[in-house]
Write an enzyme that holds these catalytic residues in place. Sequence first.
Site, PDB file in Angstrom:
ATOM      1  N   ASN A   9      65.614  62.909 -67.287  1.00  0.00           N
ATOM      2  CA  ASN A   9      65.805  61.917 -65.883  1.00  0.00           C
ATOM      3  C   ASN A   9      66.928  61.102 -65.995  1.00  0.00           C
ATOM      4  O   ASN A   9      66.902  60.245 -66.772  1.00  0.00           O
ATOM      5  CB  ASN A   9      64.570  61.044 -65.992  1.00  0.00           C
ATOM      6  CG  ASN A   9      64.261  60.279 -64.689  1.00  0.00           C
ATOM      7  OD1 ASN A   9      64.993  60.213 -63.853  1.00  0.00           O
ATOM      8  ND2 ASN A   9      63.059  59.780 -64.571  1.00  0.00           N
ATOM      9  N   ARG A  90      64.615  65.903 -63.610  1.00  0.00           N
ATOM     10  CA  ARG A  90      64.056  65.323 -62.269  1.00  0.00           C
ATOM     11  C   ARG A  90      64.955  65.010 -61.167  1.00  0.00           C
ATOM     12  O   ARG A  90      66.074  64.461 -61.837  1.00  0.00           O
ATOM     13  CB  ARG A  90      63.378  64.026 -62.885  1.00  0.00           C
ATOM     14  CG  ARG A  90      62.876  63.277 -61.565  1.00  0.00           C
ATOM     15  CD  ARG A  90      62.370  62.024 -61.920  1.00  0.00           C
ATOM     16  NE  ARG A  90      61.799  61.131 -60.714  1.00  0.00           N
ATOM     17  CZ  ARG A  90      62.043  59.969 -60.490  1.00  0.00           C
ATOM     18  NH1 ARG A  90      62.537  59.196 -61.191  1.00  0.00           N
ATOM     19  NH2 ARG A  90      61.375  59.523 -59.471  1.00  0.00           N
ATOM     20  N   HIS A 179      57.795  60.434 -55.521  1.00  0.00           N
ATOM     21  CA  HIS A 179      56.578  60.508 -56.378  1.00  0.00           C
ATOM     22  C   HIS A 179      55.863  61.909 -56.609  1.00  0.00           C
ATOM     23  O   HIS A 179      54.659  61.782 -56.895  1.00  0.00           O
ATOM     24  CB  HIS A 179      55.771  59.426 -56.387  1.00  0.00           C
ATOM     25  CG  HIS A 179      56.358  57.983 -56.796  1.00  0.00           C
ATOM     26  ND1 HIS A 179      56.034  56.805 -56.233  1.00  0.00           N
ATOM     27  CD2 HIS A 179      57.258  57.814 -57.669  1.00  0.00           C
ATOM     28  CE1 HIS A 179      56.733  55.789 -56.730  1.00  0.00           C
ATOM     29  NE2 HIS A 179      57.561  56.362 -57.530  1.00  0.00           N
ATOM     30  N   ARG A 240      61.574  46.625 -54.135  1.00  0.00           N
ATOM     31  CA  ARG A 240      61.661  47.160 -52.770  1.00  0.00           C
ATOM     32  C   ARG A 240      60.743  46.616 -51.728  1.00  0.00           C
ATOM     33  O   ARG A 240      59.589  46.281 -52.106  1.00  0.00           O
ATOM     34  CB  ARG A 240      61.752  48.340 -52.830  1.00  0.00           C
ATOM     35  CG  ARG A 240      62.701  49.232 -53.473  1.00  0.00           C
ATOM     36  CD  ARG A 240      62.571  50.799 -53.460  1.00  0.00           C
ATOM     37  NE  ARG A 240      62.606  51.141 -54.875  1.00  0.00           N
ATOM     38  CZ  ARG A 240      62.179  52.311 -55.472  1.00  0.00           C
ATOM     39  NH1 ARG A 240      61.636  52.961 -54.688  1.00  0.00           N
ATOM     40  NH2 ARG A 240      62.295  52.549 -56.622  1.00  0.00           N
ATOM     41  N   GLU A 383      54.628  62.540 -65.642  1.00  0.00           N
ATOM     42  CA  GLU A 383      55.385  63.211 -64.890  1.00  0.00           C
ATOM     43  C   GLU A 383      56.330  64.169 -65.748  1.00  0.00           C
ATOM     44  O   GLU A 383      56.877  65.278 -65.288  1.00  0.00           O
ATOM     45  CB  GLU A 383      56.583  62.049 -64.239  1.00  0.00           C
ATOM     46  CG  GLU A 383      55.901  61.585 -62.820  1.00  0.00           C
ATOM     47  CD  GLU A 383      56.427  60.212 -62.427  1.00  0.00           C
ATOM     48  OE1 GLU A 383      56.165  59.315 -63.325  1.00  0.00           O
ATOM     49  OE2 GLU A 383      57.271  60.335 -61.571  1.00  0.00           O
TER      50      GLU A 383
END
Length: 398
Positions: A9, A90, A179, A240, A383
């Site tokens: 990642n 990813r 996601h 965010r 993940e």
Amino acid sequence: MSEHVLVINAGSSSLKYSLIDAGSGKAAGSGLVERIGEAEGRHLHRGPDGETSTDGKIDTHEDALRAALDAFETHGPSLDAVEVAAVGHRVVHGGSRFADPVLIDDELIDAVTALVPLAPLHNPANLEGMRVARRLFPELPQVAVFDTAFHQTLEPAAYTYAVPLAWRDDHDIRRYGFHGTSHAFVSAESARFLGRDPAGLNVIVLHLGNGCSAAAIRGGVSVDTSMGMTPLEGLVMGSRSGDLDPAIHAHLVRELGWTVEEVDHALNFDSGLKGLAGGNDFRELSTRVEAGDPVAQLAFDVYCHRIKKYVGAYYAVLGTVDAIVFTAGVGQNGADVRAASLGGLERLGIRIDAQRNDAAADGSRLVSADDSPVAVLVIPTNEEWQIAREALAVVGGS
Ligand code: ADP
């Protein structure tokens, strides 16, 4: 024999890696290289003998991956001994083009490069990770697993923004959702936990980490999700803003003289919990709430109110809901968030059991009352395991 996948990642100044046993989901080794390109970098590696940490300048992503390989060599586990079957990457944005994981070749690199305008903060780093890993592992098959792919099942009514046709046709402006790897993993795990066929299960998944998103999943298929063309839309996140009136953007430009870059940066990095209460760490926020800090309380209330609104919206989208599932750092640990965001929804069949919810526990668990028609679950996301399984499926492993 178990099969291992090296999951990578790559962020703009970081590189996370995990050597995953695709059968069990366990990481045989993992690590994080941070502050790539800065004066002082840091490399944390976890192997069979525990953690090792090294400080020092790390110039490029290639140096970061080389440092990871050195750490596997020195501290284990040996990559040669476990026989890595594939490298799984990813990749944040796959646009409308990728609904499945894909074997990485030059054409795929070009396609992900073409998507950079849709994800200028993320795809360039993911591309760098892919290029570097192809150089260092030329003999291994490499697979891109897209964060957007799981949500490619959204119907036009759910993914279309009410904007002029030319924006949509010529500039790919639509909701993509993110996601996806986590939502896919957690919704499948919730069916397994409940002993139900995923095809017959309607689930709302609330992924609450630094980034936060909700998804409405019908029979294992994503039908709506809160993040949009970019990961800025939807729930309140660490830094965010999530949803806001788009006219605020124009107001900041017009009235305060901000540049587009300044607005974009502020909404992505200085907003959310950080903007509301000065910090994006939920543990600190909860401590301040307990101490009676009104600024922290307002941030907590805004955060939970937004979650509740999405639960209501996705309840309506799905018609019937079998389970609401909390995952990621805040979702798995924040009993206060679960209680506040689902409080008062008894008439919707949602009844949290306070004792179960407050119990300190790891792992998948039920936190609703036995007589709650909607099961409320905590399911730890994984993940890396999902990426490992998807990568292995592409290269023909088990
Ligand atoms: P990401 O993978 O998106 O970076 P995580 O899933 O690790 O994020 O979640 C990070 C968030 O989870 C942070 O806000 C952190 O404070 C919060 N968190 C971690 N542990 C706890 C805890 N025990 N209680 C409440 N929040 C927690």
